[in-house]
Each structure stands twice: as C-alpha cells, then as structure tokens.
Design a protein around this motif. Structure first.
Motif, PDB file in Angstrom:
ATOM      1  N   GLY A 417       0.778  -1.233   0.000  1.00 38.43           N
ATOM      2  CA  GLY A 417       0.000   0.000   0.000  1.00 38.43           C
ATOM      3  C   GLY A 417       0.806   1.277   0.000  1.00 38.43           C
ATOM      4  O   GLY A 417       0.232   2.368  -0.035  1.00 38.43           O
ATOM      5  N   PHE A 418       2.148   1.173   0.017  1.00 33.12           N
ATOM      6  CA  PHE A 418       2.969   2.387   0.133  1.00 33.12           C
ATOM      7  C   PHE A 418       2.747   3.321  -1.056  1.00 33.12           C
ATOM      8  O   PHE A 418       2.381   4.493  -0.887  1.00 33.12           O
ATOM      9  CB  PHE A 418       4.447   2.004   0.248  1.00 33.12           C
ATOM     10  CG  PHE A 418       5.349   3.188   0.483  1.00 33.12           C
ATOM     11  CD1 PHE A 418       5.525   3.696   1.754  1.00 33.12           C
ATOM     12  CD2 PHE A 418       6.021   3.806  -0.575  1.00 33.12           C
ATOM     13  CE1 PHE A 418       6.346   4.808   1.977  1.00 33.12           C
ATOM     14  CE2 PHE A 418       6.832   4.897  -0.370  1.00 33.12           C
ATOM     15  CZ  PHE A 418       7.001   5.401   0.911  1.00 33.12           C
ATOM     16  N   PHE A 419       2.959   2.826  -2.269  1.00 33.48           N
ATOM     17  CA  PHE A 419       2.715   3.653  -3.454  1.00 33.48           C
ATOM     18  C   PHE A 419       1.224   3.765  -3.757  1.00 33.48           C
ATOM     19  O   PHE A 419       0.767   4.796  -4.263  1.00 33.48           O
ATOM     20  CB  PHE A 419       3.444   3.075  -4.670  1.00 33.48           C
ATOM     21  CG  PHE A 419       4.912   3.410  -4.711  1.00 33.48           C
ATOM     22  CD1 PHE A 419       5.346   4.726  -4.670  1.00 33.48           C
ATOM     23  CD2 PHE A 419       5.862   2.406  -4.796  1.00 33.48           C
ATOM     24  CE1 PHE A 419       6.701   5.040  -4.706  1.00 33.48           C
ATOM     25  CE2 PHE A 419       7.215   2.700  -4.842  1.00 33.48           C
ATOM     26  CZ  PHE A 419       7.637   4.021  -4.790  1.00 33.48           C
ATOM     27  N   ALA A 542     -12.111   0.458   5.827  1.00 31.25           N
ATOM     28  CA  ALA A 542     -11.869  -0.641   4.898  1.00 31.25           C
ATOM     29  C   ALA A 542     -10.376  -0.704   4.630  1.00 31.25           C
ATOM     30  O   ALA A 542      -9.675   0.309   4.732  1.00 31.25           O
ATOM     31  CB  ALA A 542     -12.634  -0.436   3.598  1.00 31.25           C
ATOM     32  N   VAL A 543      -9.887  -1.899   4.303  1.00 30.62           N
ATOM     33  CA  VAL A 543      -8.459  -2.057   4.034  1.00 30.62           C
ATOM     34  C   VAL A 543      -8.230  -2.204   2.535  1.00 30.62           C
ATOM     35  O   VAL A 543      -9.104  -2.656   1.794  1.00 30.62           O
ATOM     36  CB  VAL A 543      -7.865  -3.261   4.786  1.00 30.62           C
ATOM     37  CG1 VAL A 543      -7.944  -3.040   6.285  1.00 30.62           C
ATOM     38  CG2 VAL A 543      -8.561  -4.555   4.399  1.00 30.62           C
ATOM     39  N   VAL A 544      -7.034  -1.817   2.104  1.00 28.83           N
ATOM     40  CA  VAL A 544      -6.671  -1.851   0.689  1.00 28.83           C
ATOM     41  C   VAL A 544      -5.358  -2.612   0.540  1.00 28.83           C
ATOM     42  O   VAL A 544      -4.402  -2.353   1.273  1.00 28.83           O
ATOM     43  CB  VAL A 544      -6.512  -0.420   0.122  1.00 28.83           C
ATOM     44  CG1 VAL A 544      -6.207  -0.469  -1.375  1.00 28.83           C
ATOM     45  CG2 VAL A 544      -7.757   0.411   0.395  1.00 28.83           C
ATOM     46  N   ASP A 545      -5.328  -3.537  -0.415  1.00 29.34           N
ATOM     47  CA  ASP A 545      -4.130  -4.357  -0.608  1.00 29.34           C
ATOM     48  C   ASP A 545      -4.052  -4.777  -2.074  1.00 29.34           C
ATOM     49  O   ASP A 545      -5.024  -4.658  -2.826  1.00 29.34           O
ATOM     50  CB  ASP A 545      -4.201  -5.587   0.293  1.00 29.34           C
ATOM     51  CG  ASP A 545      -2.829  -6.166   0.615  1.00 29.34           C
ATOM     52  OD1 ASP A 545      -1.821  -5.661   0.089  1.00 29.34           O
ATOM     53  OD2 ASP A 545      -2.763  -7.131   1.397  1.00 29.34           O
ATOM     54  N   LEU A 546      -2.905  -5.300  -2.453  1.00 20.76           N
ATOM     55  CA  LEU A 546      -2.722  -5.794  -3.820  1.00 20.76           C
ATOM     56  C   LEU A 546      -3.577  -7.032  -4.071  1.00 20.76           C
ATOM     57  O   LEU A 546      -4.290  -7.113  -5.065  1.00 20.76           O
ATOM     58  CB  LEU A 546      -1.241  -6.105  -4.067  1.00 20.76           C
ATOM     59  CG  LEU A 546      -0.885  -6.887  -5.332  1.00 20.76           C
ATOM     60  CD1 LEU A 546      -1.338  -6.142  -6.581  1.00 20.76           C
ATOM     61  CD2 LEU A 546       0.614  -7.159  -5.401  1.00 20.76           C
ATOM     62  N   LEU A 613       5.304  -2.508  -5.958  1.00 25.68           N
ATOM     63  CA  LEU A 613       4.513  -2.071  -4.810  1.00 25.68           C
ATOM     64  C   LEU A 613       5.184  -2.509  -3.514  1.00 25.68           C
ATOM     65  O   LEU A 613       4.745  -3.417  -2.813  1.00 25.68           O
ATOM     66  CB  LEU A 613       3.096  -2.628  -4.906  1.00 25.68           C
ATOM     67  CG  LEU A 613       2.240  -2.052  -6.046  1.00 25.68           C
ATOM     68  CD1 LEU A 613       0.889  -2.742  -6.107  1.00 25.68           C
ATOM     69  CD2 LEU A 613       2.061  -0.539  -5.908  1.00 25.68           C
ATOM     70  N   THR A 614       6.263  -1.830  -3.187  1.00 24.72           N
ATOM     71  CA  THR A 614       6.996  -2.103  -1.961  1.00 24.72           C
ATOM     72  C   THR A 614       7.222  -0.778  -1.239  1.00 24.72           C
ATOM     73  O   THR A 614       6.695   0.258  -1.643  1.00 24.72           O
ATOM     74  CB  THR A 614       8.313  -2.823  -2.265  1.00 24.72           C
ATOM     75  OG1 THR A 614       8.926  -3.240  -1.041  1.00 24.72           O
ATOM     76  CG2 THR A 614       9.275  -1.925  -3.032  1.00 24.72           C
ATOM     77  N   ASN A 637      15.247  -4.430  -4.068  1.00 27.97           N
ATOM     78  CA  ASN A 637      14.049  -3.611  -4.264  1.00 27.97           C
ATOM     79  C   ASN A 637      14.149  -2.295  -3.500  1.00 27.97           C
ATOM     80  O   ASN A 637      13.596  -1.282  -3.923  1.00 27.97           O
ATOM     81  CB  ASN A 637      12.796  -4.378  -3.822  1.00 27.97           C
ATOM     82  CG  ASN A 637      12.320  -5.351  -4.880  1.00 27.97           C
ATOM     83  OD1 ASN A 637      12.417  -5.073  -6.078  1.00 27.97           O
ATOM     84  ND2 ASN A 637      11.821  -6.506  -4.457  1.00 27.97           N
ATOM     85  N   GLN A 638      14.852  -2.329  -2.356  1.00 29.78           N
ATOM     86  CA  GLN A 638      15.083  -1.086  -1.617  1.00 29.78           C
ATOM     87  C   GLN A 638      16.307  -0.334  -2.154  1.00 29.78           C
ATOM     88  O   GLN A 638      16.312   0.898  -2.206  1.00 29.78           O
ATOM     89  CB  GLN A 638      15.279  -1.389  -0.124  1.00 29.78           C
ATOM     90  CG  GLN A 638      13.989  -1.648   0.643  1.00 29.78           C
ATOM     91  CD  GLN A 638      13.311  -2.929   0.240  1.00 29.78           C
ATOM     92  OE1 GLN A 638      13.942  -3.990   0.238  1.00 29.78           O
ATOM     93  NE2 GLN A 638      12.037  -2.864  -0.105  1.00 29.78           N
ATOM     94  N   LYS A 639      17.308  -1.101  -2.576  1.00 27.70           N
ATOM     95  CA  LYS A 639      18.510  -0.466  -3.133  1.00 27.70           C
ATOM     96  C   LYS A 639      18.165   0.439  -4.308  1.00 27.70           C
ATOM     97  O   LYS A 639      18.720   1.530  -4.463  1.00 27.70           O
ATOM     98  CB  LYS A 639      19.500  -1.551  -3.575  1.00 27.70           C
ATOM     99  CG  LYS A 639      20.767  -1.005  -4.223  1.00 27.70           C
ATOM    100  CD  LYS A 639      21.684  -2.148  -4.648  1.00 27.70           C
ATOM    101  CE  LYS A 639      22.924  -1.609  -5.358  1.00 27.70           C
ATOM    102  NZ  LYS A 639      23.818  -2.717  -5.805  1.00 27.70           N
ATOM    103  N   PHE A 640      17.211  -0.017  -5.133  1.00 26.00           N
ATOM    104  CA  PHE A 640      16.808   0.752  -6.307  1.00 26.00           C
ATOM    105  C   PHE A 640      15.444   1.417  -6.106  1.00 26.00           C
ATOM    106  O   PHE A 640      14.688   1.598  -7.058  1.00 26.00           O
ATOM    107  CB  PHE A 640      16.779  -0.161  -7.535  1.00 26.00           C
ATOM    108  CG  PHE A 640      18.123  -0.735  -7.895  1.00 26.00           C
ATOM    109  CD1 PHE A 640      19.126   0.077  -8.396  1.00 26.00           C
ATOM    110  CD2 PHE A 640      18.392  -2.077  -7.700  1.00 26.00           C
ATOM    111  CE1 PHE A 640      20.365  -0.442  -8.718  1.00 26.00           C
ATOM    112  CE2 PHE A 640      19.632  -2.609  -8.019  1.00 26.00           C
ATOM    113  CZ  PHE A 640      20.624  -1.785  -8.531  1.00 26.00           C
TER     114      PHE A 640
END
Length: 716
Positions: A417-419, A542-546, A613-614, A637-640
């Motif tokens: 949900g971050f992005f 309500a919750v939101v997820d992929l 989506l991280t 994924n965090q490095k880039f």
C-alpha cells in the motif's frame, strides 16, 4: 483448505494424464517447496534450476539435474514457477526432446514476434540525409508531425456531444456532424462551412460555439512527435524551402498557432491546406498545384504517413520523392502490443490506447531497430504505459467503491500500500479536492500479523509451518528473532531445512527455546495491538491491498476482533477460497468466467507489480515497545527504490493526463481491471524490451519464506 492445497489439487487436475510418468519440475522456489510435500504417489524424479552450480545438489530431497539428464530420466518437464518467468525459462530449454508444460497445464511454446515490413529499415538518420539531398521539403501534419492523444480521431466529436448532457442531443449532433458533408456544396469544406451546415433541433447552441469547441479540443489532444519536429527544425535551419501540406478542414491559422507553441514559425504561404486550396492530396489535384507552383524543376521531398495521399498520389502527380513515416496507430497495429487491440471494446479502452499509444509511439522510428518489438528505456514511460492503466483503473474504481459502500476511512496495508496510498491520494485530490475521507497507512506483513494473532498451539503450529527455505539458524532468526549461539549451532547441526515438511525435525529444538518464543510472541502481540489502537480502525474503515486470497485481511480481522471490507487490485472470490467466505473481498479485476482471477495476468504475472509495490524498508518482522518496527534487511528492491519513485512519477503523469483530458467522460464509464486492462498489463510485461536501467529495479523477494532474491526481468 489453504491455497497451497488448492495448488496441489490444480496440479493433479492439470497433469492427471502424467501421473504414471516420470516428471522433472523446473523451479526450486516457493511453488515447488509447497507442492512437493503434498504430492503423494507421483513420480517426481528431479528438479531443474537456471544455476548450473546447483546441478548435482539436492533440494526437498530431490536431485537438481541439467537438461541432458532430465531428458534421459523424465518423460515431461513442468515449469513450476510464477508465470512471470515462463517465457524466459522455456527459451532456455525449448530445444529439448521431451514435452514441456507450464504449471497451469498448458503446453509450453514460444511465440516469437517479428512483423515483416520494409519500414523497419527506416531511420531518423536516413530521413535526415534525405532532407539534406533536396531543396524543397514538405511535411504532412496530423500523424506525421503531431498525433492526437486519442485512439480514433472521430472521438473528438464524442467529446463535443458529451457537453450537451443529453443523450438524444448527443446522438443527433453526432449524426449531423458525421453526415454534414452531404449538405455542403463546397467540394473541400473548411470548418466554418461544416458548422454553418450542421442542422439539428435538440441543441440551442450556435454553430460558432460548437466550432470553437472542436478547435479547442484539437489543440487539447495534440501531442508532438518530437523526432519529427526536430527534423522540421533541421530543414528550416538548413535553409530548405519548407511546407506543411495537409488534407484537413482546419485552416492555416490553426497550424501556424500549433507550431508557434513549439517555437516553429512558418508563413501563411508555407501552409498548404486542402480546404483553403480547394483540392486534396488524395485526389491528386493539390499535388498538381504544388508541382506547378512550387516544385517546378527543383528537387523536392514529401514526408507523410498516408500511403495513398502522401506517397502514391504524390508520386503519381509530381516529380517529388517521398518518405513514409508510420502513424502511432499503425505502429501499434504492427507492434508487439497489437494483440491487445482485439480486447478494446469500450470508450475507456480507447482512452487508454490513445494515451499510451501517443506516449509509446511518439517516435516513428522507435520500432525499427527492434523489428516491431516495443522497447522502453525510460522509467517514467514504463510507469505511464505499463502500470499507469492498472493503477489508475484500481484507484478510480476504489474511489467509486468507497462512496458506494459508505467508507469514511481507507487503510492501505504495507508494504503493497505504500505507493498505492500515494497514488490514491493524488487521484482523489484531483477528483474530490474538498473530501474528508480519512486515508492512512498500516505497517503490516503476514509475519507480524500471524505472530501477533497467535492464541493457541494450533495458531503457533500454523505460523511455524508456513513455508521456509534456508538454514535452521536463519529460520530461528527470521521467524522468531532468536539468534542461536555458535555452540547451539554446533549442537543442532545448522543444516538446511524446508518447512513445513521438516517441522517434526525441529520440534524438540523449539521446546528448548520455549521461554524466548513465548516472550517474543507476547511482546509482538502487545506492541502491535498498541500500534493498531493508535490508528483508530473503527467503524466505516476498509483495508486496501494488492491481493490475492485475503489472508492479511483475515489475520488483521482476527486481531481486531471484527470484520471490514477489503479492496484489492485482484482477489480470489472463488468458492474454494475459504477467506472469501469468511470476509468481504472486493476485486477490481474481473475476468470473464473466472471468479478466482487465477487466469488473469495481474495474478499469474504479478511479480512485476508486486516488486514495484513495496516500501523503502524491508518486510516488517516485529515491533518494539517504543513503536519502532524491526524489519528484514533491505533487498535490491530497496537499493533501487529511487528508480521506483521515478516509475511512480510516470503513473501519476498518466493519472494527470487522463483526468485533464477525459474527466468529463469518466463518471459514465465502467472502469475496472477487465480483460483489456489485464491483457494490456500481460503483454506489456511479457512482450516488451526493457533497458537494463529498468530491469535492475525489479526483484522477487519474500523474507518470510527465504533470504533469496531473484531478478524478475531475467535474461535468457
């Protein structure tokens, strides 16, 4: 029944004819790790992996073999990985002598793409050299120098019709606009002639107002084909005699103003428009005039996109040379995304094709080097064209669903949900600038939610039996935050384990750590509940997820002791998904005759979007008493991650364009992830060439089940 057991049942259904055959599974990741323990009486003789260093070793009690050994030992190879890898894996082994299948039961085949056309021999440099060789250079305008951010040019009339806010008036206008030429005496009418002759009763606006609206819309949807404008400027700088020649009802004033916006200045006599000349390129009469009045004995070149009007007719009626440049729509039809066009059946689909087409094919030579394969080298272009239609469809659908369901608080679950939260907030601010909808972000992971939700021995066993591959010490560190000493590692022989099948082997060791384990669970539960309390997840949330099964929603619901709606990009609402019976899962993705959505590209090739989506940190493992989360180490994924923010900029640019250009039309459209949007995503992930700068940003990692990370856009 959990989804690992579902996968086992699906495997048995897909491959029942091979039950007595010798099988090699390609892939040693999660899908194989959870399948092997559940398969009984199947003759799995070996595994395959891309890493030759692993050949000869054993995983899950089975040998890893190379292709030659697989051919001698097995009757069939089954590629048992995420669908994102299927094509690239099959490319490695496509010359094998035994059948190969994907895990969905489909026989593997590689469908290479190559559209044969002489146009692929064209280039910017070649056209530039042609310009150098001629005294006179003329350009067509629409689809040569500029394209519209629309799939079909006539859609502009639809937008004029929408402004009437009356379906019968719109219908009458469209009919009148399309058939107006019958009523016009002029052989080549201009836009004034057209609107002077539009006659219909349902609208009181005068023709002048409607005419100006059409002109304004033409300007609004105009997109420059920058390489072509660069060549136009080059011709002017080289003192060539430059002309614009167009079959069009808009008058020269329009063309001059559009060019001036791009700092290109031409005189009236350099603009040859059919409605002002009284003749057309298509008929050849305009070319005859141009030959007689301008070309004469000089060397001349015409550049355009229409074979009949710009190429054949010009050659027939003049002494000019010609150069064909492909329009964005023709490029789309001859490119590796062309199969998506078969699924475009609605106005919304046309909107997406218009925006993405003008972005991908603004350079008419972009397909030449790749012989028709679309290539994306810019991260913003990637976000705009690959993820933009998916994320916009989801966030727009989500805005409608929250209104319909009376939701006053949307909680986006980490890390997916971050992005999504950023993008929803951006879109929602454009759609509802004064809304009071509460939007929050919840740090969450399956690990912390399952751990905090442990109430009894069965819960603990479920948590511990979740898939894991790695050394025993790594398992204790990752799953329980316990770091065995050197002595303990020696005592327990720090061997490789594979959960859940090795659970019985470690039960005694778990007993030795029971006090630390109890304290860890108790602390995690207490601290995480305090964190949840501060978020005020009360009624109307309500919750939101992929996606996909709703397990995160389930564990959160269990922890909070109440139900709430879950909104997903893609969710499994099939009868055999127990979570869909226990909870309300609403899926933006809707695939015909597939409630599970397992056949969707969003799910089967979902690693790319999941990697995107991280968040800036690794997976959440636990939480301290001060509210500080402890996370798994950062991966690539965090490095880039900065790359991903640039990709997200492209997504928001797509959102901005679609709202600025099409907002008045959106409310009346059924916008969700349907067969077209799903196929667009699948083709864009599967059939596109990406630069190394883009591919380096995407890794498959899952710190809950192992410490490995693998590139998603792998090389063959």
């Amino acid at each position: 029944m959990n989804h690992y057991e579902e996968e086992k049942i699906e495997f048995e259904l897909h491959f029942k004819e091979f039950r007595e055959k010798r099988i090699v599974l390609y892939g040693i990741g999660r899908f194989t790790a959870t399948l092997i323990p559940l398969l009984h009486d199947w003759n799995i003789v070996g595994l395959m992996d891309k890493d030759p260093e692993k050949v000869g070793t054993f995983v899950y009690g089975l040998p890893i073999v190379d292709l030659q050994e697989a051919e001698s030992k097995a009757d069939v190879i089954i590629i048992n990985t995420s669908g994102s890898y299927w094509d690239v894996i099959y490319q490695r082994i496509k010359h094998t002598s035994i059948p190969v299948y994907y895990r969905n039961g489909v026989k593997a085949e590689y469908v290479g793409f190559q559209e044969k056309t002489q146009y692929w021999n064209s280039s910017y440099e070649q056209l530039k050299a042609n310009i150098d060789a001629h005294e006179i250079v003329s350009f067509d305008f629409f689809d040569t120098l500029f394209c519209r951010k629309l799939y079909m040019p006539g859609e502009i009339w639809e937008y004029i019709g929408d402004s009437f806010h009356n379906s019968s008036a719109k219908k009458e206008f469209l009919q009148a606009r399309r058939s107006v030429y019958v009523n016009i005496k002029s052989k080549v009418p201009n836009i004034c002639d057209i609107y002077e002759n539009i006659l219909f009763d349902a609208v009181t606006e005068n023709g002048q107002t409607l005419m100006q609206r059409e002109i304004d819309l033409e300007c609004k949807f105009m997109e420059p084909r920058r390489p072509m404008l660069s060549l136009l400027r080059y011709a002017i700088e080289k003192k060539k005699n430059v002309y614009i020649i167009s079959d069009m009802y808009l008058m020269s004033e329009f063309f001059i103003k559009v060019l001036e916006k791009h700092n290109i200045y031409l005189r009236n006599e350099q603009i040859w428009i059919s409605c002002e000349c009284g003749s057309t390129k298509k008929s050849g009469e305009l070319w005859k005039k141009f030959q007689r009045d301008i070309v004469k004995e000089k060397s001349a070149l015409h550049i355009g996109d229409d074979w009949k009007s710009d190429i054949n007719s010009c050659k027939q009626y003049t002494d000019m040379n010609t150069y064909f440049v492909m329009s964005k729509n023709e490029m789309m039809q001859k490119s590796s995304v062309r199969t998506c066009l078969d699924y475009a059946t609605s106005s919304y689909h046309n909107i997406v094709l218009g925006l993405c087409g003008s972005r991908l094919f603004r350079n008419p030579f972009i397909l030449c080097k790749t012989r028709g394969r679309v290539e994306i080298t810019d991260r913003k272009d990637f976000g705009y064209s690959v993820f933009g239609p998916v994320i916009f469809s989801f966030t727009f659908w989500l805005s409608k669903m929250t209104e319909k369901d009376g939701i006053n608080h949307l909680c986006f679950l980490g890390r997916d949900g971050f992005f999504l939260k950023q993008d929803f907030e951006y879109l929602y601010s454009l759609l509802h600038p004064s809304s009071r909808l509460k939007i929050s972000y919840l740090e969450a992971s399956r690990q912390i939610l399952m751990c905090a939700g442990i109430e009894n021995e069965n819960d603990f066993m479920e948590y511990m039996k979740m898939p894991y591959e790695g050394k025993l010490s790594e398992f204790f560190e990752d799953r329980l935050q316990i770091s065995p000493t050197v002595e303990e590692k020696k005592r327990y022989s720090d061997a490789e384990i594979c959960m859940p099948q090795d659970y019985e082997k470690i039960r005694e060791i778990l007993y030795d750590y029971r006090e630390k384990i109890t304290d860890y669970i108790k602390t995690t539960k207490s601290n995480y509940k305090n964190y949840l309390k501060d978020l005020n997840l009360n009624e109307g949330v309500a919750v939101v997820d992929l996606g996909f099964y709703g397990t995160t929603q389930h564990y959160l619901s269990k922890l909070l002791g109440r139900e709430f709606i879950g909104y997903y990009i893609v969710a499994n609402n099939a009868d055999d998904n127990i979570m869909s019976k226990r909870h309300v899962l609403k899926s933006c993705t809707s695939i015909k005759s597939d409630k599970s959505c397992k056949s969707s590209y969003i799910h089967s090739m979902g690693l790319a979007i999941k990697s995107f989506l991280t968040s800036p940190h690794g997976m959440v493992r636990t939480i301290r008493s001060d509210g500080q989360f402890l996370c798994a180490p950062d991966t690539n994924n965090q490095k880039f991650f900065v790359d991903k923010t640039e990709i997200n900029d492209g997504i928001q640019l797509f959102m901005k364009d679609i709202i600025e250009l099409h907002q008045d039309r959106l409310d009346g459209l059924d916008i969700h992830i349907d067969d077209f949007i799903d196929n667009w995503y699948g083709i864009m992930v599967k059939n596109i060439i990406y630069s190394e700068e883009i591919k380096r940003s995407f890794y498959n990692d899952n710190a809950f089940i192992h410490r490995r990370q693998e590139r998603i856009f792998d090389t063959v």
